[in-house]
Design a protein around this motif. Structure first.
Motif, PDB file in Angstrom:
ATOM      1  N   LYS A  53       0.837  -1.210   0.000  1.00  0.00           N
ATOM      2  CA  LYS A  53       0.000   0.000   0.000  1.00  0.00           C
ATOM      3  C   LYS A  53       0.868   1.254   0.000  1.00  0.00           C
ATOM      4  O   LYS A  53       0.585   2.225  -0.730  1.00  0.00           O
ATOM      5  CB  LYS A  53      -0.914  -0.011   1.227  1.00  0.00           C
ATOM      6  N   LEU A  54       1.932   1.252   0.808  1.00  0.00           N
ATOM      7  CA  LEU A  54       2.836   2.399   0.845  1.00  0.00           C
ATOM      8  C   LEU A  54       3.524   2.606  -0.499  1.00  0.00           C
ATOM      9  O   LEU A  54       3.663   3.741  -0.981  1.00  0.00           O
ATOM     10  CB  LEU A  54       3.879   2.217   1.949  1.00  0.00           C
ATOM     11  N   GLU A  55       3.959   1.509  -1.130  1.00  0.00           N
ATOM     12  CA  GLU A  55       4.608   1.621  -2.439  1.00  0.00           C
ATOM     13  C   GLU A  55       3.661   2.227  -3.468  1.00  0.00           C
ATOM     14  O   GLU A  55       4.051   3.103  -4.255  1.00  0.00           O
ATOM     15  CB  GLU A  55       5.074   0.247  -2.915  1.00  0.00           C
ATOM     16  N   ARG A  56       2.420   1.781  -3.448  1.00  0.00           N
ATOM     17  CA  ARG A  56       1.440   2.276  -4.426  1.00  0.00           C
ATOM     18  C   ARG A  56       1.164   3.767  -4.224  1.00  0.00           C
ATOM     19  O   ARG A  56       1.184   4.551  -5.182  1.00  0.00           O
ATOM     20  CB  ARG A  56       0.143   1.474  -4.310  1.00  0.00           C
ATOM     21  N   LEU A  57       0.939   4.155  -2.981  1.00  0.00           N
ATOM     22  CA  LEU A  57       0.590   5.553  -2.702  1.00  0.00           C
ATOM     23  C   LEU A  57       1.781   6.482  -2.886  1.00  0.00           C
ATOM     24  O   LEU A  57       1.665   7.540  -3.517  1.00  0.00           O
ATOM     25  CB  LEU A  57       0.049   5.677  -1.271  1.00  0.00           C
ATOM     26  N   LEU A  58       2.938   6.093  -2.352  1.00  0.00           N
ATOM     27  CA  LEU A  58       4.113   6.949  -2.458  1.00  0.00           C
ATOM     28  C   LEU A  58       4.611   7.038  -3.899  1.00  0.00           C
ATOM     29  O   LEU A  58       5.049   8.100  -4.344  1.00  0.00           O
ATOM     30  CB  LEU A  58       5.228   6.426  -1.546  1.00  0.00           C
ATOM     31  N   GLY A  59       4.535   5.904  -4.628  1.00  0.00           N
ATOM     32  CA  GLY A  59       4.950   5.917  -6.035  1.00  0.00           C
ATOM     33  C   GLY A  59       4.123   6.879  -6.867  1.00  0.00           C
ATOM     34  O   GLY A  59       4.634   7.542  -7.776  1.00  0.00           O
ATOM     35  N   ALA A  60       2.825   6.977  -6.540  1.00  0.00           N
ATOM     36  CA  ALA A  60       1.962   7.921  -7.257  1.00  0.00           C
ATOM     37  C   ALA A  60       2.237   9.356  -6.832  1.00  0.00           C
ATOM     38  O   ALA A  60       2.207  10.280  -7.656  1.00  0.00           O
ATOM     39  CB  ALA A  60       0.495   7.568  -7.008  1.00  0.00           C
ATOM     40  N   LEU A  61       2.539   9.547  -5.544  1.00  0.00           N
ATOM     41  CA  LEU A  61       2.769  10.908  -5.040  1.00  0.00           C
ATOM     42  C   LEU A  61       4.025  11.541  -5.634  1.00  0.00           C
ATOM     43  O   LEU A  61       4.112  12.766  -5.746  1.00  0.00           O
ATOM     44  CB  LEU A  61       2.892  10.883  -3.514  1.00  0.00           C
ATOM     45  N   VAL A  62       5.003  10.720  -6.020  1.00  0.00           N
ATOM     46  CA  VAL A  62       6.230  11.247  -6.604  1.00  0.00           C
ATOM     47  C   VAL A  62       5.932  12.140  -7.805  1.00  0.00           C
ATOM     48  O   VAL A  62       6.625  13.132  -8.056  1.00  0.00           O
ATOM     49  CB  VAL A  62       7.172  10.088  -7.016  1.00  0.00           C
ATOM     50  N   PHE A  63       4.881  11.804  -8.542  1.00  0.00           N
ATOM     51  CA  PHE A  63       4.562  12.554  -9.758  1.00  0.00           C
ATOM     52  C   PHE A  63       3.436  13.565  -9.549  1.00  0.00           C
ATOM     53  O   PHE A  63       3.000  14.203 -10.511  1.00  0.00           O
ATOM     54  CB  PHE A  63       4.175  11.571 -10.873  1.00  0.00           C
ATOM     55  N   ARG A  64       2.977  13.724  -8.292  1.00  0.00           N
ATOM     56  CA  ARG A  64       1.836  14.615  -8.078  1.00  0.00           C
ATOM     57  C   ARG A  64       2.082  15.720  -7.060  1.00  0.00           C
ATOM     58  O   ARG A  64       1.514  16.805  -7.193  1.00  0.00           O
ATOM     59  CB  ARG A  64       0.619  13.798  -7.592  1.00  0.00           C
ATOM     60  N   VAL A  65       2.897  15.456  -6.050  1.00  0.00           N
ATOM     61  CA  VAL A  65       3.020  16.420  -4.953  1.00  0.00           C
ATOM     62  C   VAL A  65       3.819  17.642  -5.400  1.00  0.00           C
ATOM     63  O   VAL A  65       4.585  17.584  -6.363  1.00  0.00           O
ATOM     64  CB  VAL A  65       3.708  15.784  -3.725  1.00  0.00           C
ATOM     65  N   PRO A  66       3.640  18.770  -4.703  1.00  0.00           N
ATOM     66  CA  PRO A  66       4.457  19.960  -5.001  1.00  0.00           C
ATOM     67  C   PRO A  66       5.939  19.674  -4.778  1.00  0.00           C
ATOM     68  O   PRO A  66       6.316  18.746  -4.057  1.00  0.00           O
ATOM     69  CB  PRO A  66       3.943  21.004  -4.005  1.00  0.00           C
ATOM     70  N   GLU A  67       6.763  20.505  -5.380  1.00  0.00           N
ATOM     71  CA  GLU A  67       8.214  20.286  -5.341  1.00  0.00           C
ATOM     72  C   GLU A  67       8.764  20.246  -3.920  1.00  0.00           C
ATOM     73  O   GLU A  67       9.664  19.461  -3.616  1.00  0.00           O
ATOM     74  CB  GLU A  67       8.899  21.393  -6.144  1.00  0.00           C
ATOM     75  N   GLN A  68       8.218  21.082  -3.018  1.00  0.00           N
ATOM     76  CA  GLN A  68       8.765  21.135  -1.658  1.00  0.00           C
ATOM     77  C   GLN A  68       8.523  19.855  -0.866  1.00  0.00           C
ATOM     78  O   GLN A  68       9.149  19.629   0.167  1.00  0.00           O
ATOM     79  CB  GLN A  68       8.200  22.334  -0.882  1.00  0.00           C
TER      80      GLN A  68
ATOM     81  N   ALA B 248      10.680   8.511   1.967  1.00  0.00           N
ATOM     82  CA  ALA B 248       9.771   7.488   2.489  1.00  0.00           C
ATOM     83  C   ALA B 248       9.639   6.319   1.518  1.00  0.00           C
ATOM     84  O   ALA B 248       9.602   5.154   1.934  1.00  0.00           O
ATOM     85  CB  ALA B 248       8.395   8.114   2.748  1.00  0.00           C
ATOM     86  N   LEU B 249       9.593   6.601   0.217  1.00  0.00           N
ATOM     87  CA  LEU B 249       9.488   5.529  -0.781  1.00  0.00           C
ATOM     88  C   LEU B 249      10.735   4.647  -0.757  1.00  0.00           C
ATOM     89  O   LEU B 249      10.630   3.409  -0.788  1.00  0.00           O
ATOM     90  CB  LEU B 249       9.292   6.143  -2.168  1.00  0.00           C
ATOM     91  N   CYS B 250      11.908   5.253  -0.715  1.00  0.00           N
ATOM     92  CA  CYS B 250      13.150   4.465  -0.694  1.00  0.00           C
ATOM     93  C   CYS B 250      13.241   3.614   0.569  1.00  0.00           C
ATOM     94  O   CYS B 250      13.717   2.466   0.521  1.00  0.00           O
ATOM     95  CB  CYS B 250      14.352   5.400  -0.794  1.00  0.00           C
ATOM     96  N   CYS B 251      12.795   4.151   1.695  1.00  0.00           N
ATOM     97  CA  CYS B 251      12.795   3.378   2.939  1.00  0.00           C
ATOM     98  C   CYS B 251      11.830   2.196   2.841  1.00  0.00           C
ATOM     99  O   CYS B 251      12.133   1.085   3.300  1.00  0.00           O
ATOM    100  CB  CYS B 251      12.416   4.284   4.098  1.00  0.00           C
ATOM    101  N   THR B 252      10.676   2.416   2.219  1.00  0.00           N
ATOM    102  CA  THR B 252       9.694   1.343   2.039  1.00  0.00           C
ATOM    103  C   THR B 252      10.259   0.234   1.159  1.00  0.00           C
ATOM    104  O   THR B 252      10.131  -0.963   1.464  1.00  0.00           O
ATOM    105  CB  THR B 252       8.402   1.899   1.407  1.00  0.00           C
ATOM    106  N   VAL B 253      10.913   0.610   0.058  1.00  0.00           N
ATOM    107  CA  VAL B 253      11.495  -0.382  -0.860  1.00  0.00           C
ATOM    108  C   VAL B 253      12.623  -1.150  -0.172  1.00  0.00           C
ATOM    109  O   VAL B 253      12.803  -2.361  -0.407  1.00  0.00           O
ATOM    110  CB  VAL B 253      11.992   0.315  -2.138  1.00  0.00           C
TER     111      VAL B 253
END
Length: 570
Positions: free
Chosen positions: A259-274, A282-287
């Motif tokens: 679940k974390l991989e799915r959500l964080l992977g999508a956020l990489v391309f959506r969240v603001p730059e900051q 968080a994604l790298c720690c999950t992987v």
């Protein structure tokens, strides 16, 4: 006390040169207003201003008055403001610091008079007060509160106070459970309470920073709040906690990691730059926990392909925003994940479905690709990059800075690039980013060399030597940036870097004291006067004779005159 003459007399007494007079005035006024709460608003501001008094006894007296005010009515607006003002004293002298820590201990962590556990009502009231204090806190206030909780939740080295420490941990566990319950209640109310959700998550993140084990039982709840991707505060605090909590789980549940991989992977391309840095960390720690290395390799392969496509002049304008995000994401991935570690190699598919084998010195290849986006020459008299390339160069410089945090061996390869970015003729944003990247190298905690293998200790020593060498090679450019007459932001960023270098012994005080004296006159809203005075004050405490040397004073006056003259001409 309501009479204008009395108020004027109190104000004059609080400004008396004598410390004893100011303290006696505070003692007298404090006793009256605490017995007559209706007078508190009249004298609150004059009293709290004395928290910055030069007299330690005066500051201690103010802390005692605010303590009584907070304990009498913790829910009042003035009590919440008083707590925020007290946070700033966490880094004060030991005597004042101990009093401040004691105030917050009594407010939030004091065990119940009867029994071991707080009642539901009592823990709820403490949590509401804590969240009110945290809500709307600036980054500096949050940092002070983090230090405060760390002091309260750390067992003293001498072993004294073990009983109090144990009770504090027990109460903290109850508070975290209560905050989690508040979070669930707010989550049920949906987007209408997203501001409250952000404040509660911020409080939980502070506990997590001080004692991550308190949050481990509640880690399964955190992925639910990554779905609030349009609310930066919520995502920021969740991603801040995950890298501390996931490594503490013995066997993380597979469903949680997926679940974390799915959500964080999508956020990489959506969240603001900051937010990108926190999301990718968080994604790298999950992987690292799930061992799904192919996810990161495929993501990085597609980012590299985007960078290659954007070099085509026909597509450059259309892909400009995607290029900026791809450059920054590539640098962050190389910072937070070791693509050269044994056993993490994988075959990845790029956006066209082509199979790419990611092996060898993969990070160095990314570094070389990022370096190609830096258009300026390394010659001292070379012209600045054109405006069209300046933004791309800024993102490339950011990304390279992130790569250098993990791979100190590439610092030598980008030494000339950093020098070119720091020179006076370079665009302001590039100079600021070069200074920020150097400061980021210093922010990384020094690797512990005790209790680790000889190889790890050797690598930590080599990394420290590489960082020290790089900073000392750019020292002259940083000192010049401190007295840049054109940009106050450059002066301030350079000053912050020099302060960090002084704290770690990487620059001799004599080399920067004249520049610090010059910056004492850099007043105004965007000036560096206050920060320069703070650094000079610390140097004065350690190197009194050096700071007071007549020769240094003359150099400082000359530097101040030159800076002010250049600013006036500009």
């Amino acid at each position: 006390l309501e009479m204008a003459g009395v108020k004027q007399a109190v104000h004059l007494a609080l400004c008396e040169p004598s410390i004893a007079v100011r303290e006696a005035t505070l003692d007298l006024v404090g006793q009256y207003i605490l017995s007559r709460p209706e007078f508190v608003p009249l004298y609150y501001e004059p009293i709290v201003r004395r928290l910055a008094d030069v007299g330690i006894s005066v500051r201690k007296r103010v802390v005692r008055i605010l303590r009584e005010l907070c304990l009498k009515d913790p829910s009042s607006k003035l009590a919440v403001d008083a707590c925020r003002r007290l946070m700033a004293r966490v880094c004060d002298e030991d005597e004042v610091q101990k009093l401040v820590v004691r105030v917050f201990y009594e407010l939030w962590f004091m065990p119940p008079a009867v029994g071991d556990a707080l009642t539901h009502v009592e823990s709820g009231a403490r949590c509401v007060h804590l969240v009110n204090v945290v809500a709307g806190a600036t980054a500096q206030w949050s940092d002070w509160l983090r230090q405060l909780l760390l002091k309260l939740l750390t067992l003293p080295a001498d072993g004294k106070g073990a009983k109090e420490y144990t009770s504090t941990l027990r109460v903290s566990s109850q508070l975290v459970a209560q905050l989690t319950e508040m979070l669930l209640q707010l989550h049920e109310q949906g987007a209408a309470e997203v501001q409250g959700i952000g404040s509660v998550l911020q409080a939980l993140s502070l506990f997590c920073a001080a004692k991550p084990s308190l949050l481990v039982p509640h880690v399964e709840l955190l992925p639910n709040y990554l779905q609030y991707d349009q609310y930066a505060t919520v995502v920021h605090h969740v991603c801040e906690m995950l890298p501390k909590l996931l490594p503490m789980l013995d066997k993380p549940r597979k469903g949680l990691l997926e679940k974390l991989e799915r959500l964080l992977g999508a956020l990489v391309f959506r969240v603001p730059e900051q937010l990108l840095q926190h999301v990718i960390a968080a994604l790298c720690c999950t992987v690292s926990q799930s061992h799904n290395y192919q996810l990161l390799h495929e993501t990085l392969a597609r980012l590299c392909q985007m960078m290659t496509r954007a070099k085509d002049p026909a597509q450059a304008e259309r892909l400009r925003d995607q290029l900026h995000r791809s450059i920054l994401c590539a640098g962050l991935l190389c910072r937070y994940f070791d693509f050269e570690a044994p056993g993490v190699g994988a075959a990845a598919l790029d956006a066209d479905g082509t199979l790419i084998t990611c092996s060898g010195d993969f990070t160095r290849g990314i570094f070389d690709q990022l370096h190609d986006f830096l258009p300026f020459s390394e010659e001292a008299d070379a012209p600045a990059p054109p405006a069209a390339n300046s933004t791309v160069a800024l993102y490339a410089l950011k990304a390279i800075g992130h790569v250098c945090v993990r791979r100190h061996d590439v610092l030598i390869a980008c030494r000339a690039t950093t020098s070119a970015a720091l020179r006076r003729g370079a665009p302001q944003q590039l100079r600021l980013q070069a200074l920020a990247s150097l400061q980021e190298l210093l922010r990384q905690p020094a690797a512990a060399t005790q209790g680790v293998s000889k190889e790890t200790a050797h690598q930590a020593t080599e990394a420290s030597a590489a960082v020290s060498g790089t900073l000392q090679q750019h020292q002259a450019a940083v000192l010049e940036a401190m007295i840049d007459p054109q940009h106050s932001a450059v002066r301030r960023e350079a000053l912050q870097l020099i302060r960090a270098m002084l704290e770690q012994g990487l620059v001799h005080p004599m080399a920067c004291i004249p520049q610090l004296m010059a910056l004492e006159l850099d007043t105004g809203g965007k000036g560096s006067s206050q920060l320069a005075q703070e650094v000079l004050r610390k140097l004065y405490e350690r190197h009194h004779q050096m700071v007071c040397s007549p020769g240094v004073a003359m150099q400082g006056m000359a530097a101040a005159y030159d800076l002010q003259a250049a600013i006036s001409e500009g």
